[in-house]
Design an enzyme around this catalytic site. Structure first.
Site, mmCIF file in Angstrom:
data_model
loop_
_atom_site.group_PDB
_atom_site.id
_atom_site.type_symbol
_atom_site.label_atom_id
_atom_site.label_comp_id
_atom_site.label_asym_id
_atom_site.label_seq_id
_atom_site.Cartn_x
_atom_site.Cartn_y
_atom_site.Cartn_z
ATOM 1 N N ARG A 3 0.858 -1.197 0.000
ATOM 2 C CA ARG A 3 0.000 0.000 0.000
ATOM 3 C C ARG A 3 0.889 1.240 0.000
ATOM 4 N NH1 ARG A 3 -3.699 -0.227 5.078
ATOM 5 N NH2 ARG A 3 -4.940 -1.737 3.944
ATOM 6 N N ARG A 20 -1.715 6.377 9.597
ATOM 7 C CA ARG A 20 -1.831 5.823 8.231
ATOM 8 C C ARG A 20 -1.941 6.952 7.201
ATOM 9 N NH1 ARG A 20 -3.919 0.509 8.431
ATOM 10 N NH2 ARG A 20 -3.000 -0.553 10.214
ATOM 11 N N LYS A 48 -3.488 0.993 14.961
ATOM 12 C CA LYS A 48 -3.504 1.917 13.824
ATOM 13 C C LYS A 48 -4.180 3.229 14.200
ATOM 14 C CE LYS A 48 -6.196 -0.878 11.298
ATOM 15 N NZ LYS A 48 -7.174 -1.415 10.342
ATOM 16 N N LYS A 72 -5.806 6.905 12.243
ATOM 17 C CA LYS A 72 -6.135 7.519 10.951
ATOM 18 C C LYS A 72 -6.505 8.987 11.128
ATOM 19 C CE LYS A 72 -7.631 3.161 9.006
ATOM 20 N NZ LYS A 72 -8.737 2.370 8.441
ATOM 21 N N CYS A 118 -15.397 -3.294 -0.096
ATOM 22 C CA CYS A 118 -13.999 -3.528 0.290
ATOM 23 C C CYS A 118 -13.421 -4.664 -0.559
ATOM 24 C CB CYS A 118 -13.927 -3.884 1.762
ATOM 25 S SG CYS A 118 -14.582 -5.533 2.090
ATOM 26 N N CYS A 138 -16.663 -8.394 6.090
ATOM 27 C CA CYS A 138 -16.647 -8.718 7.518
ATOM 28 C C CYS A 138 -16.936 -7.421 8.275
ATOM 29 C CB CYS A 138 -15.293 -9.323 7.918
ATOM 30 S SG CYS A 138 -14.009 -8.110 8.262
ATOM 31 N N CYS A 196 -13.983 -1.825 6.262
ATOM 32 C CA CYS A 196 -13.030 -1.186 5.342
ATOM 33 C C CYS A 196 -13.738 -0.432 4.217
ATOM 34 C CB CYS A 196 -12.082 -2.218 4.758
ATOM 35 S SG CYS A 196 -11.126 -3.074 6.007
HETATM 36 FE FE1 SRM Z 1 -9.132 -2.024 6.287
HETATM 37 C C1 SRM Z 1 -7.791 -4.626 7.932
HETATM 38 C C2 SRM Z 1 -8.332 -3.425 3.361
HETATM 39 C C3 SRM Z 1 -9.867 0.880 4.782
HETATM 40 C C4 SRM Z 1 -10.869 -0.985 9.085
HETATM 41 N N1 SRM Z 1 -8.149 -3.709 5.768
HETATM 42 C C5 SRM Z 1 -7.633 -4.639 6.602
HETATM 43 C C6 SRM Z 1 -6.789 -5.678 5.841
HETATM 44 C C7 SRM Z 1 -5.381 -5.171 5.816
HETATM 45 C C8 SRM Z 1 -6.879 -7.122 6.378
HETATM 46 C C9 SRM Z 1 -5.830 -7.543 7.362
HETATM 47 O O1 SRM Z 1 -5.715 -6.950 8.454
HETATM 48 O O2 SRM Z 1 -5.107 -8.494 7.057
HETATM 49 C C10 SRM Z 1 -7.480 -5.562 4.477
HETATM 50 C C11 SRM Z 1 -6.614 -5.954 3.296
HETATM 51 C C12 SRM Z 1 -7.467 -6.544 2.196
HETATM 52 C C13 SRM Z 1 -6.723 -6.735 0.935
HETATM 53 O O3 SRM Z 1 -6.544 -7.893 0.538
HETATM 54 O O4 SRM Z 1 -6.346 -5.752 0.298
HETATM 55 C C14 SRM Z 1 -8.007 -4.141 4.525
HETATM 56 N N2 SRM Z 1 -8.990 -1.369 4.455
HETATM 57 C C15 SRM Z 1 -8.727 -2.117 3.356
HETATM 58 C C16 SRM Z 1 -8.939 -1.328 2.078
HETATM 59 C C17 SRM Z 1 -7.984 -1.693 0.965
HETATM 60 C C18 SRM Z 1 -10.395 -1.507 1.619
HETATM 61 C C19 SRM Z 1 -10.710 -1.044 0.213
HETATM 62 O O5 SRM Z 1 -11.281 -1.870 -0.506
HETATM 63 O O6 SRM Z 1 -10.406 0.079 -0.154
HETATM 64 C C20 SRM Z 1 -8.782 0.105 2.632
HETATM 65 C C21 SRM Z 1 -7.355 0.567 2.632
HETATM 66 C C22 SRM Z 1 -7.232 1.937 3.219
HETATM 67 C C23 SRM Z 1 -5.882 2.554 3.096
HETATM 68 O O7 SRM Z 1 -5.508 2.876 1.968
HETATM 69 O O8 SRM Z 1 -5.220 2.746 4.117
HETATM 70 C C24 SRM Z 1 -9.239 -0.103 4.072
HETATM 71 N N3 SRM Z 1 -10.105 -0.333 6.879
HETATM 72 C C25 SRM Z 1 -10.404 0.703 6.049
HETATM 73 C C26 SRM Z 1 -11.396 1.554 6.646
HETATM 74 C C27 SRM Z 1 -12.061 2.750 5.997
HETATM 75 C C28 SRM Z 1 -11.301 4.024 6.153
HETATM 76 O O9 SRM Z 1 -10.295 4.101 6.862
HETATM 77 O O10 SRM Z 1 -11.737 5.006 5.550
HETATM 78 C C29 SRM Z 1 -11.693 0.996 7.887
HETATM 79 C C30 SRM Z 1 -12.765 1.498 8.884
HETATM 80 C C31 SRM Z 1 -12.304 2.681 9.635
HETATM 81 C C32 SRM Z 1 -11.496 2.265 10.814
HETATM 82 O O11 SRM Z 1 -10.280 2.155 10.689
HETATM 83 O O12 SRM Z 1 -12.088 1.980 11.864
HETATM 84 C C33 SRM Z 1 -10.862 -0.183 8.029
HETATM 85 N N4 SRM Z 1 -9.247 -2.682 8.239
HETATM 86 C C34 SRM Z 1 -10.070 -2.171 9.208
HETATM 87 C C35 SRM Z 1 -9.996 -3.011 10.372
HETATM 88 C C36 SRM Z 1 -10.757 -2.785 11.699
HETATM 89 C C37 SRM Z 1 -9.939 -2.032 12.649
HETATM 90 C C38 SRM Z 1 -10.583 -1.951 14.014
HETATM 91 O O13 SRM Z 1 -10.513 -0.919 14.636
HETATM 92 O O14 SRM Z 1 -11.134 -2.938 14.492
HETATM 93 C C39 SRM Z 1 -9.118 -4.068 10.045
HETATM 94 C C40 SRM Z 1 -8.715 -5.244 10.945
HETATM 95 C C41 SRM Z 1 -7.645 -4.899 11.907
HETATM 96 O O15 SRM Z 1 -7.036 -3.840 11.894
HETATM 97 O O16 SRM Z 1 -7.404 -5.768 12.752
HETATM 98 C C42 SRM Z 1 -8.677 -3.843 8.710
HETATM 99 FE FE1 SF4 Z 2 -13.329 -6.301 3.870
HETATM 100 FE FE2 SF4 Z 2 -13.155 -7.216 6.363
HETATM 101 FE FE3 SF4 Z 2 -11.177 -7.628 4.670
HETATM 102 FE FE4 SF4 Z 2 -11.662 -5.189 5.530
HETATM 103 S S1 SF4 Z 2 -10.962 -6.847 6.775
HETATM 104 S S2 SF4 Z 2 -11.174 -5.798 3.425
HETATM 105 S S3 SF4 Z 2 -13.918 -5.248 5.761
HETATM 106 S S4 SF4 Z 2 -13.286 -8.414 4.477
#
Ligand code: SRM
Ligand code: SF4
Length: 552
Positions: free
Chosen positions: A72, A141, A204, A206, A428, A473, A477
């Site tokens: 990323r 981030r 993390k 943001k 997502c 899930c 995201c």
């Molecule tokens: Fe996310 C984890 C993809 C925006 C909340 N997110 C992940 C992971 C890295 C899975 C992992 O931990 O192994 C996903 C990778 C999937 C893949 O194969 O690419 C993933 N998140 C994404 C992206 C690519 C979704 C998309 O389709 O665009 C976004 C990348 C953002 C970036 O460029 O930095 C993405 N993630 C978000 C957002 C939305 C936002 O920030 O605007 C959220 C919700 C806001 C927030 O942070 O609360 C988000 N991602 C999470 C979480 C839940 C965190 C929590 O507080 O519980 C996880 C899981 C974790 O961190 O344990 C996670």
């Molecule tokens: Fe989607 Fe959940 Fe994976 Fe984020 S962690 S990309 S919400 S399936």
């Protein structure tokens, strides 16, 4: 005191995020890296993944899972020059699956990078003036910012803060340059990092910046949010908010989505604004939960301390008080598709990229089109938090040439003909790369939308700008908890249906039905839309109506 989570120990022992990454890279017997290094890699902008579509087949053949890495980029406010686009296009083709994935935080991800390709990938990005430092891991981030800074001088001024905050909150270690680029390490001493020390953040973090009236960045979902306050076309400062976050865990009532709380106002003084953001981070660093990672985001810290105590702590550390918050109003959240002219007479074209997937095929050669446009060198590229691309800063004299390319590849038609529901939707990544996915999202939502559209047509709602989002899930995201209609995966082919969020991103939705399959989803929406059409008040959005009718 409860025991520290294992990740805390890995961070402390990592020698400035170096760990044994160099050794892991050299190990040719596996496509994976050592377990502790999978945690440290995140701070360098990478996740170890495997192809989930092929897990079973690989296990049957007694083969190791097909490991690869997702990378990323760090792009504050989502900006790339045409030269950088070209570099990214080639890196994607040579080292990853080839698909450029625009994320919900205005940056890009490349998937499927094999271990032996990581260094060349990083080195090519470095040559293009790009890096992936701190785009994952327990740090600040990618900083988001309202998408189109050309729109007014104020947008431009605000955009500068995205880079400044990103720079201020970047870890001080040179580990990224040493491990991936080959920079020589000087001495054994680990760099001092006054912000992150040796433990980094509990989780993390943001930061987002919004310029009202457009809430295109979904500002309230950020841990730290700055809302620009503009008077007489001048930026007079920012309201500072904290405590947003959308992730939750099915069946764990202690976890929840939360919107950021506005804490106060900081005048337009760069030093003060950066200080306020910095100290909001240090309060989370010092008070955040380091034993249970499920409860370690800033949102839980602010709820544990109380909003007033959190604010007092920021003020004490800053040495100045936050002023009372200023009024602001959001009136839109969607991207402004098509052509927009800015105050300087330059043009910007926002193109629709379904779920941010830039690739050729699937009806349109998006990747070739954007490459040709980059080659022409007449515009910059910006990503939106809705996973789209804006071709920006186009001189009036160059507009026709860009338009010709857009038409040649059908991108204008593609953007214009997409329906309102599709254009406003987000999904997502989910399968096949996300290890946490319980259900499909970006691979399924386009099909589901095609099945919902006839139902909207039936209820005369086809042009309604409803915000619908899907995540595989409950991590959110694709920001499904902050949509008028949110689908949250519970198992393969099953989704919880959430309704009652507002159109502008200022009220979260609520679970309405559990674990629906496709047929149940379509039946339920048909019923809800029917009642909405019959009983709604004038100009009442679907989100507001559902909240009043079924949630309150
Ligand atoms: Fe996310 C984890 C993809 C925006 C909340 N997110 C992940 C992971 C890295 C899975 C992992 O931990 O192994 C996903 C990778 C999937 C893949 O194969 O690419 C993933 N998140 C994404 C992206 C690519 C979704 C998309 O389709 O665009 C976004 C990348 C953002 C970036 O460029 O930095 C993405 N993630 C978000 C957002 C939305 C936002 O920030 O605007 C959220 C919700 C806001 C927030 O942070 O609360 C988000 N991602 C999470 C979480 C839940 C965190 C929590 O507080 O519980 C996880 C899981 C974790 O961190 O344990 C996670
Ligand atoms: Fe989607 Fe959940 Fe994976 Fe984020 S962690 S990309 S919400 S399936």
């Amino acid at each position: 005191m409860s025991e520290q989570s294992p990740v805390e120990k890995i961070k402390i022992a990592s020698k400035g995020l170096r760990g044994t990454l160099k050794e892991s890279l050299q190990d040719n017997y596996t496509g994976a890296v050592r377990e502790d290094d999978t945690q440290l890699m995140k701070f360098h902008g990478m996740y170890q993944q495997d192809d989930r579509d092929r897990r079973e087949e690989r296990s049957m053949k007694k083969l190791e899972w097909l490991y690869s890495f997702m990378l990323r980029l760090r792009l504050p406010g989502g900006f790339l020059t045409p030269e950088q686009w070209i570099a990214m296009h080639h890196v994607a083709g040579e080292h990853s699956t080839g698909t450029i994935k625009i994320t919900t935080r205005q940056t890009v991800q490349l998937h499927g990078i094999l271990k032996s390709h990581i260094k060349p990938t990083m080195q090519s990005f470095n040559l293009a003036g790009l890096d992936s430092i701190a785009t994952c891991g327990d740090v600040n981030r990618n900083v988001c910012c309202t998408s189109n800074p050309g729109e007014s001088p104020v947008h431009d001024e605000v955009f500068q803060f995205a880079s400044k905050i990103s720079e201020m909150a970047k870890p001080k270690t040179r580990a990224w340059y040493e491990i991936w680029i080959g920079e020589e390490k000087i001495g054994e001493k680990v760099e001092e990092d006054p912000l992150y020390k040796d433990r980094y953040l509990p989780r993390k973090l943001k930061v987002g910046i919004a310029v009202p009236p457009n809430n295109d960045v979904d500002i309230f979902i950020n841990d730290i949010a700055l809302i620009a306050i503009i008077e007489n076309n001048k930026l007079i400062g920012f309201n500072l908010a904290a405590g947003g976050g959308l992730g939750a865990t099915h069946g764990n009532p202690n976890t929840y989505a939360r919107l950021a709380t506005v804490l106060g106002f900081v005048e337009n003084d760069e030093e003060k604004i950066l200080k306020a953001v910095y100290e909001t981070i240090t309060v989370q660093r010092d008070y955040g939960n380091r034993s249970d990672r499920k409860l370690s985001r800033l949102k839980y810290t602010i709820d544990k301390l109380g909003v007033d105590k959190y604010r007092e702590e920021i003020e004490k550390r800053c040495g100045f008080k936050l002023e009372p918050a200023k009024p602001f109003e959001f009136t839109e959240r969607q991207d402004r598709y098509g052509w927009v002219e800015d105050h300087k007479g330059n043009w910007h074209y926002t193109a629709f990229i379904e779920n941010g997937r830039v690739l050729d095929g699937e009806g349109i050669d998006l990747k070739s089109c954007l490459y040709k446009i980059a080659e022409a060198g007449k515009c910059n590229f910006r990503f939106t938090a809705n996973q789209n691309v804006i071709l920006t800063d186009i001189k009036d004299k160059d507009k026709a040439a860009i338009e010709t390319l857009l038409n040649e590849y059908g991108l204008i038609e593609h953007t214009d003909k997409a329906g309102a529901l599709r254009k406003n939707a987000i999904a997502c990544v989910a399968f096949n790369t996300c290890p946490l996915a319980l259900a499909e999202a970006q691979r399924y939502l386009p099909t589901l939308i095609s099945k919902i559209e006839p139902i909207l047509e039936k209820h005369s709602m086809i042009n309604d700008d409803i915000i619908l989002r899907m995540t595989g899930c409950p991590n959110g995201c694709g920001r499904s908890p902050n949509a008028e209609i949110g689908f949250v995966g519970t198992a393969y082919g099953k989704y919880n249906l959430h309704i009652g969020g507002d159109r502008l991103g200022q009220r979260l939705n609520t679970k309405y039905k559990e674990s629906l399959n496709e047929e149940q989803i379509l039946d339920t929406l048909d019923g809800l839309f029917g009642v909405y059409q019959k009983e709604k008040k004038e100009n009442e959005t679907f989100g507001d109506f559902s909240y009043r009718k079924w949630i309150l």
